[in-house]
Design a protein around this motif. Sequence first.
Motif, PDB file in Angstrom:
ATOM      1  N   UNK A   1       0.842  -1.177   0.000  1.00 30.84           N
ATOM      2  CA  UNK A   1       0.000   0.000   0.000  1.00 30.84           C
ATOM      3  C   UNK A   1       0.891   1.245   0.000  1.00 30.84           C
ATOM      4  N   UNK A   2       0.462   2.217  -0.747  1.00 27.76           N
ATOM      5  CA  UNK A   2       1.255   3.435  -0.910  1.00 27.76           C
ATOM      6  C   UNK A   2       1.129   4.383   0.282  1.00 27.76           C
ATOM      7  N   UNK A   3      -0.079   4.529   0.832  1.00 26.91           N
ATOM      8  CA  UNK A   3      -0.316   5.461   1.932  1.00 26.91           C
ATOM      9  C   UNK A   3      -0.618   4.692   3.207  1.00 26.91           C
ATOM     10  N   UNK A   4      -0.141   5.235   4.316  1.00 31.48           N
ATOM     11  CA  UNK A   4      -0.352   4.599   5.610  1.00 31.48           C
ATOM     12  C   UNK A   4      -0.588   5.684   6.660  1.00 31.48           C
ATOM     13  N   UNK A   5      -1.573   5.447   7.514  1.00 27.58           N
ATOM     14  CA  UNK A   5      -1.921   6.380   8.578  1.00 27.58           C
ATOM     15  C   UNK A   5      -2.057   5.576   9.868  1.00 27.58           C
ATOM     16  N   UNK A   6      -1.281   5.946  10.880  1.00 25.87           N
ATOM     17  CA  UNK A   6      -1.280   5.211  12.141  1.00 25.87           C
ATOM     18  C   UNK A   6      -1.852   6.096  13.247  1.00 25.87           C
ATOM     19  N   UNK A   7      -2.834   5.576  13.946  1.00 24.53           N
ATOM     20  CA  UNK A   7      -3.483   6.269  15.066  1.00 24.53           C
ATOM     21  C   UNK A   7      -3.994   7.662  14.703  1.00 24.53           C
ATOM     22  N   UNK A   8      -4.557   7.796  13.505  1.00 25.30           N
ATOM     23  CA  UNK A   8      -5.175   9.050  13.068  1.00 25.30           C
ATOM     24  C   UNK A   8      -6.628   8.819  12.669  1.00 25.30           C
ATOM     25  N   UNK A   9      -7.303   7.970  13.413  1.00 27.53           N
ATOM     26  CA  UNK A   9      -8.674   7.585  13.061  1.00 27.53           C
ATOM     27  C   UNK A   9      -9.620   8.781  13.035  1.00 27.53           C
TER      28      UNK A   9
ATOM     29  N   UNK B   1      -1.097  11.951   5.724  1.00 26.74           N
ATOM     30  CA  UNK B   1      -0.832  11.407   4.393  1.00 26.74           C
ATOM     31  C   UNK B   1      -1.479  12.226   3.276  1.00 26.74           C
ATOM     32  N   UNK B   2      -2.317  13.189   3.633  1.00 29.45           N
ATOM     33  CA  UNK B   2      -3.048  13.973   2.646  1.00 29.45           C
ATOM     34  C   UNK B   2      -2.284  15.266   2.351  1.00 29.45           C
ATOM     35  N   UNK B   3      -1.574  15.268   1.247  1.00 27.51           N
ATOM     36  CA  UNK B   3      -0.718  16.412   0.921  1.00 27.51           C
ATOM     37  C   UNK B   3      -1.462  17.582   0.291  1.00 27.51           C
ATOM     38  N   UNK B   4      -2.718  17.430  -0.084  1.00 22.91           N
ATOM     39  CA  UNK B   4      -3.460  18.533  -0.710  1.00 22.91           C
ATOM     40  C   UNK B   4      -4.270  19.364   0.283  1.00 22.91           C
ATOM     41  N   UNK B   5      -4.345  18.947   1.524  1.00 24.35           N
ATOM     42  CA  UNK B   5      -5.052  19.692   2.571  1.00 24.35           C
ATOM     43  C   UNK B   5      -6.513  19.978   2.219  1.00 24.35           C
ATOM     44  N   UNK B   6      -7.153  19.021   1.582  1.00 19.55           N
ATOM     45  CA  UNK B   6      -8.583  19.068   1.322  1.00 19.55           C
ATOM     46  C   UNK B   6      -9.109  17.644   1.460  1.00 19.55           C
ATOM     47  N   UNK B   7     -10.337  17.491   1.913  1.00 13.10           N
ATOM     48  CA  UNK B   7     -10.907  16.153   2.084  1.00 13.10           C
ATOM     49  C   UNK B   7     -10.923  15.423   0.744  1.00 13.10           C
ATOM     50  N   UNK B   8     -10.472  14.154   0.766  1.00 16.11           N
ATOM     51  CA  UNK B   8     -10.398  13.363  -0.457  1.00 16.11           C
ATOM     52  C   UNK B   8     -10.860  11.935  -0.190  1.00 16.11           C
ATOM     53  N   UNK B   9     -11.471  11.344  -1.207  1.00 15.34           N
ATOM     54  CA  UNK B   9     -11.900   9.953  -1.112  1.00 15.34           C
ATOM     55  C   UNK B   9     -10.707   9.027  -1.347  1.00 15.34           C
ATOM     56  N   UNK B  10     -10.795   7.845  -0.746  1.00 14.36           N
ATOM     57  CA  UNK B  10      -9.815   6.792  -0.986  1.00 14.36           C
ATOM     58  C   UNK B  10     -10.589   5.502  -1.250  1.00 14.36           C
ATOM     59  N   UNK B  11     -10.156   4.763  -2.244  1.00 14.48           N
ATOM     60  CA  UNK B  11     -10.830   3.489  -2.514  1.00 14.48           C
ATOM     61  C   UNK B  11     -10.031   2.355  -1.882  1.00 14.48           C
ATOM     62  N   UNK B  12     -10.726   1.313  -1.548  1.00 15.37           N
ATOM     63  CA  UNK B  12     -10.110   0.108  -0.987  1.00 15.37           C
ATOM     64  C   UNK B  12      -9.167   0.400   0.173  1.00 15.37           C
TER      65      UNK B  12
END
Length: 164
Positions: free
Chosen positions: A1-9, A46-57
């Motif tokens: 997986x390219x992006x990973x977020x830990x304890x940022x639920x 992990x979101x470099x654009x600083x706007x809400x974005x969808x992620x699939x799978x």
Amino acid sequence: MKYKSVDEIETLSFRDATLIRCIYSEKQGILEFEFDGAVVREDNSANELYTDRYASDMQVRFTEPEIEALLLEGHKYYDANDVLQESVPDKPVDRADYEDVLKSFEGRVVFYSGQPKEMLKSSENADRKCYQMIIDVDEESYVLSFYYDKVIAQWEHFMNKVMN
């Protein structure tokens, strides 16, 4: 997986996302979900654009989960004059049926997900994090509340911006 977020639920939203896969094993200490249409909020690292974005799978794994409650949500029926006709309380799901009920969540849409405002914390769970989800299954809704130690979310790519 390219992006990973830990304890940022708190920087992820699963509301209206489809639950593709749900794996739970009390013996192995596994509680894992795969969502389609999860939202990565602007303040996620992990979101470099600083706007809400969808992620699939998106795969979300909770370590050392302990299910506090799995409830079939109750309901109240009122007539046109706002007079209560019937009241059905929440019904706890038997622990032996947890895996089957959680499996029934696959292909369903998440109505709510987040940290509950009020959760009774026993002394053994005082230091653990808590999370709650409400999933609609056909004509019924289930409330899943659980404690965990760590949450890891992974996804391959972002999709479009969220249009508010």
